[in-house]
Design a protein around this motif. Structure first.
Motif, mmCIF file in Angstrom:
data_model
loop_
_atom_site.group_PDB
_atom_site.id
_atom_site.type_symbol
_atom_site.label_atom_id
_atom_site.label_comp_id
_atom_site.label_asym_id
_atom_site.label_seq_id
_atom_site.Cartn_x
_atom_site.Cartn_y
_atom_site.Cartn_z
ATOM 1 N N PHE A 1 0.782 -1.266 0.184
ATOM 2 C CA PHE A 1 -0.046 0.028 0.026
ATOM 3 C C PHE A 1 0.929 1.154 -0.183
ATOM 4 C CE2 PHE A 1 0.443 -1.535 4.459
ATOM 5 C CZ PHE A 1 0.583 -0.324 5.086
ATOM 6 N N LEU A 2 2.321 1.178 -0.140
ATOM 7 C CA LEU A 2 2.973 2.209 -0.060
ATOM 8 C C LEU A 2 3.753 2.452 -1.321
ATOM 9 C CD1 LEU A 2 4.824 2.121 3.454
ATOM 10 C CD2 LEU A 2 3.195 3.708 2.991
ATOM 11 N N THR A 3 3.864 1.461 -2.078
ATOM 12 C CA THR A 3 4.670 1.726 -3.382
ATOM 13 C C THR A 3 3.786 1.231 -4.340
ATOM 14 O OG1 THR A 3 5.996 -0.230 -2.892
ATOM 15 C CG2 THR A 3 6.814 1.835 -2.226
ATOM 16 N N GLY A 4 4.381 1.173 -5.759
ATOM 17 C CA GLY A 4 3.695 0.583 -6.709
ATOM 18 C C GLY A 4 2.554 1.002 -7.442
ATOM 19 N N ASP A 5 1.869 0.198 -8.304
ATOM 20 C CA ASP A 5 0.573 0.917 -8.832
ATOM 21 C C ASP A 5 -0.601 0.724 -7.914
ATOM 22 O OD1 ASP A 5 0.468 -2.096 -8.965
ATOM 23 O OD2 ASP A 5 -0.008 -2.261 -11.008
ATOM 24 N N ARG A 6 -0.475 -0.039 -6.916
ATOM 25 C CA ARG A 6 -1.576 -0.017 -5.967
ATOM 26 C C ARG A 6 -1.308 0.805 -4.472
ATOM 27 N NH1 ARG A 6 -3.370 -4.817 -3.383
ATOM 28 N NH2 ARG A 6 -1.294 -5.423 -3.614
ATOM 29 N N ALA A 7 -0.298 1.863 -4.556
ATOM 30 C CA ALA A 7 -0.284 2.588 -3.459
ATOM 31 C C ALA A 7 -1.346 3.539 -3.392
ATOM 32 C CB ALA A 7 1.152 3.451 -3.967
ATOM 33 N N VAL A 8 -1.705 3.504 -1.959
ATOM 34 C CA VAL A 8 -2.738 4.569 -1.350
ATOM 35 C C VAL A 8 -2.532 6.202 -1.454
ATOM 36 C CG1 VAL A 8 -3.822 2.811 -0.523
ATOM 37 C CG2 VAL A 8 -2.530 4.112 0.737
ATOM 38 N N SER A 9 -3.352 6.934 -1.477
ATOM 39 C CA SER A 9 -3.050 8.201 -1.544
ATOM 40 C C SER A 9 -3.565 8.804 -0.129
ATOM 41 C CB SER A 9 -3.627 9.027 -2.687
ATOM 42 O OG SER A 9 -3.503 10.386 -2.603
ATOM 43 N N GLY A 10 -2.757 9.791 0.596
ATOM 44 C CA GLY A 10 -3.336 10.363 1.546
ATOM 45 C C GLY A 10 -2.965 9.537 3.109
ATOM 46 N N GLU A 11 -2.887 10.304 4.183
ATOM 47 C CA GLU A 11 -2.423 10.061 5.494
ATOM 48 C C GLU A 11 -3.348 9.011 5.903
ATOM 49 O OE1 GLU A 11 -2.894 12.405 9.721
ATOM 50 O OE2 GLU A 11 -1.172 13.217 8.223
ATOM 51 N N GLN A 12 -4.758 9.032 5.826
ATOM 52 C CA GLN A 12 -5.686 8.261 6.396
ATOM 53 C C GLN A 12 -5.580 6.868 5.905
ATOM 54 O OE1 GLN A 12 -7.804 8.692 8.998
ATOM 55 N NE2 GLN A 12 -7.629 6.640 9.195
ATOM 56 N N PRO B 1 -4.712 -3.291 -0.842
ATOM 57 C CA PRO B 1 -5.876 -2.146 -0.979
ATOM 58 C C PRO B 1 -6.681 -2.354 -2.363
ATOM 59 C CG PRO B 1 -3.872 -1.065 -1.420
ATOM 60 C CD PRO B 1 -3.457 -2.357 -0.873
ATOM 61 N N LEU B 2 -7.867 -2.160 -2.268
ATOM 62 C CA LEU B 2 -8.947 -1.889 -3.368
ATOM 63 C C LEU B 2 -8.454 -0.805 -4.225
ATOM 64 C CD1 LEU B 2 -12.228 -3.578 -2.228
ATOM 65 C CD2 LEU B 2 -10.145 -4.767 -3.290
ATOM 66 N N ALA B 3 -8.458 -0.690 -5.522
ATOM 67 C CA ALA B 3 -8.686 0.422 -6.449
ATOM 68 C C ALA B 3 -9.894 1.129 -6.226
ATOM 69 C CB ALA B 3 -8.232 0.336 -7.844
ATOM 70 N N VAL B 4 -9.930 2.226 -6.193
ATOM 71 C CA VAL B 4 -11.099 3.038 -6.057
ATOM 72 C C VAL B 4 -11.662 3.600 -7.573
ATOM 73 C CG1 VAL B 4 -11.917 5.432 -5.406
ATOM 74 C CG2 VAL B 4 -10.398 4.262 -3.801
ATOM 75 N N GLY B 5 -10.991 3.150 -8.514
ATOM 76 C CA GLY B 5 -11.626 3.447 -9.522
ATOM 77 C C GLY B 5 -11.147 4.833 -10.077
ATOM 78 N N ASN C 1 -13.251 1.275 3.773
ATOM 79 C CA ASN C 1 -12.099 1.926 3.189
ATOM 80 C C ASN C 1 -11.445 1.012 2.170
ATOM 81 O OD1 ASN C 1 -10.790 -0.292 4.693
ATOM 82 N ND2 ASN C 1 -10.233 1.106 6.349
ATOM 83 N N GLN C 2 -10.359 1.097 1.528
ATOM 84 C CA GLN C 2 -9.457 0.392 0.653
ATOM 85 C C GLN C 2 -9.196 -0.978 1.014
ATOM 86 O OE1 GLN C 2 -7.446 4.332 -1.157
ATOM 87 N NE2 GLN C 2 -7.469 2.506 -2.701
ATOM 88 N N TYR C 3 -9.418 -1.141 2.203
ATOM 89 C CA TYR C 3 -8.997 -2.498 2.708
ATOM 90 C C TYR C 3 -10.023 -3.338 3.062
ATOM 91 C CZ TYR C 3 -4.676 0.288 2.985
ATOM 92 O OH TYR C 3 -3.538 1.162 2.935
ATOM 93 N N MET C 4 -11.458 -2.919 2.541
ATOM 94 C CA MET C 4 -12.472 -3.834 2.605
ATOM 95 C C MET C 4 -12.807 -4.042 4.012
ATOM 96 S SD MET C 4 -11.728 -7.081 0.058
ATOM 97 C CE MET C 4 -13.374 -7.624 0.221
ATOM 98 N N ALA C 5 -12.868 -2.825 4.714
ATOM 99 C CA ALA C 5 -13.073 -2.682 6.225
ATOM 100 C C ALA C 5 -13.911 -1.387 6.342
ATOM 101 C CB ALA C 5 -12.027 -2.583 6.984
ATOM 102 N N GLY C 6 -14.862 -1.769 7.427
ATOM 103 C CA GLY C 6 -15.880 -0.720 7.509
ATOM 104 C C GLY C 6 -15.541 0.025 8.972
#
Length: 381
Positions: free
Chosen positions: A23-34, A223-227, A299-304
């Motif tokens: 989730f930190l690097t690569g094409d699935r890296a997430v964006s933002g502190e949260q 993490p799941l992509a958001v689209g 969230n992007q980790y399939m967690a509510g």
């Protein structure tokens, strides 16, 4: 001396360090502190689930453990539902078990037996399902059934024959109001001699390695992509999640051959959201005839989030329908006044999940529109 458990422990630590890269690097890296913080929380959560499953479980002396609850932050993972309790036991397919319980206020409950293709690998097959409608309940709501390699002589109750690779039982308990609803009380007894405890070096090493395999599989999914928003040319998601942000993919029925602990008596539709502070999604769908349905924010980790944090889900027992039988849900970063409104709790980007249980047909694709909060409906139509 060299211990196998020492080597396995070091492998687990190294694996955890590697997994943060998902989730930190690569094409699935997430964006933002949260989103980054959620990644570390998810690592800790699934580590706990993996250790409960592989290191601390005992098929000879089983006890149901919580896998997902509306209230525990360390049990929000894997496509959870804020309206539900999931619990599980690890089983030995050569043993016989009596599973019993007492129903509470469930809209629907069930127990599903899953396989394990190899140590630590996620299930790819449902061995059997026992639904609440399959059970005979007494005046107090108590029930029981048995599972094992073959039906016990003289037993004529509900029975599930275990395949040689059967590995776990997962219960589902869906509540219309999880804040007040009484959950099912599940109990289990192994009907065979429990055998010796295996806390030795080799067994511990195998358990730690299975845990790492489990973790790697989870973080191969999240993490799941958001689209992407409609004005972006990139479309990089899989077929089960909408390739466009602020939309849903077509609903589908889960097949018997599955991946992970999904429910074969359910239909799903997955989507994503990408919302500015002044934007809202208006989602309308026509529920089929079914025992239970819900829509939840992940969230992007399939967690509510927990049910006490805010209204992040709506279900068929609580939703107010439109005059034509459809249901409209309004989703925004803050709680709006529509009767079916749910909130992302200020999360700007994430995922959405519909599920429908025991449907009479696969639902139609939900219709979504992106509007300004000031233009969002505040009542049913």
């Amino acid at each position: 001396m060299t211990y196998e458990s020492t080597a396995a422990w070091h492998e687990l630590l190294d694996g955890l360090r590697d997994l943060e890269g998902s989730f930190l690097t690569g094409d699935r890296a997430v964006s933002g502190e949260q989103a980054v913080a959620d990644g570390y929380r998810m690592l800790a959560t699934v580590l706990g689930v993996g250790l409960d499953t592989y290191l601390f479980s005992d098929p000879g002396r089983p006890r149901f453990s919580d896998l997902v609850t509306p209230f525990r932050r360390d049990r929000r993972w894997g496509g959870d539902n804020t309206d539900a309790y999931y619990s599980f036991i690890v089983i030995d397919p050569q043993r016989n078990y009596l599973i019993s319980g007492q129903r509470g206020d469930s809209a629907y409950f069930s127990a599903t037996i899953y396989n394990e293709p190899s140590p630590g690998a996620w299930s790819d097959k449902v061995v059997g399902v026992v639904k609440d409608e399959d059970l005979e309940l007494d005046a107090d709501g108590r029930f029981s059934f048995q599972i094992g390699p073959s039906r016990p002589e003289g037993y004529d109750g509900v029975f599930v024959e275990l395949a040689p690779d059967a590995a776990a039982v997962l219960t589902r308990d869906y509540q219309v109001d999880p804040l007040t609803g009484r959950r099912v009380e599940w109990e289990v007894v192994a009907l065979d001699e429990p055998g010796p405890l295996d806390h030795g070096d080799a067994g511990t090493a195998q358990s730690l390695r299975s845990t790492l395999t489990w973790l790697r599989t989870m973080f191969a999914i999240v993490p799941l992509a958001v689209g992407v928003r409609n004005d972006d040319e990139r479309h990089d998601l899989g077929h089960e999640i909408s390739q466009v942000a602020n939309d849903f993919a077509a609903p589908y029925q889960v097949p018997d051959f599955n991946f992970g602990w999904s429910a074969t008596d359910a239909c799903y539709s997955f989507g994503s959201f990408d919302l500015a502070e002044d934007e809202a999604l208006v989602v309308t769908h026509r529920p089929p005839e079914c025992r239970f349905w819900s829509l939840i924010v992940w969230n992007q980790y399939m967690a509510g989030r927990n049910v006490t944090d805010g209204r992040i889900s709506v279900n068929g027992g609580a939703a107010v329908p439109n005059a034509d039988g459809t249901v409209t849900t309004v989703i925004a970063r803050r709680q709006l006044d529509h009767p079916n409104a749910i909130t992302t709790l200020d999360l700007p980007r994430g995922n959405l999940a519909f599920r429908w249980f025991l449907v009479d047909r696969v639902p139609e694709q939900p219709v979504v529109s992106l509007v300004k909060v000031t233009d969002a409906p505040m009542s049913v139509s």
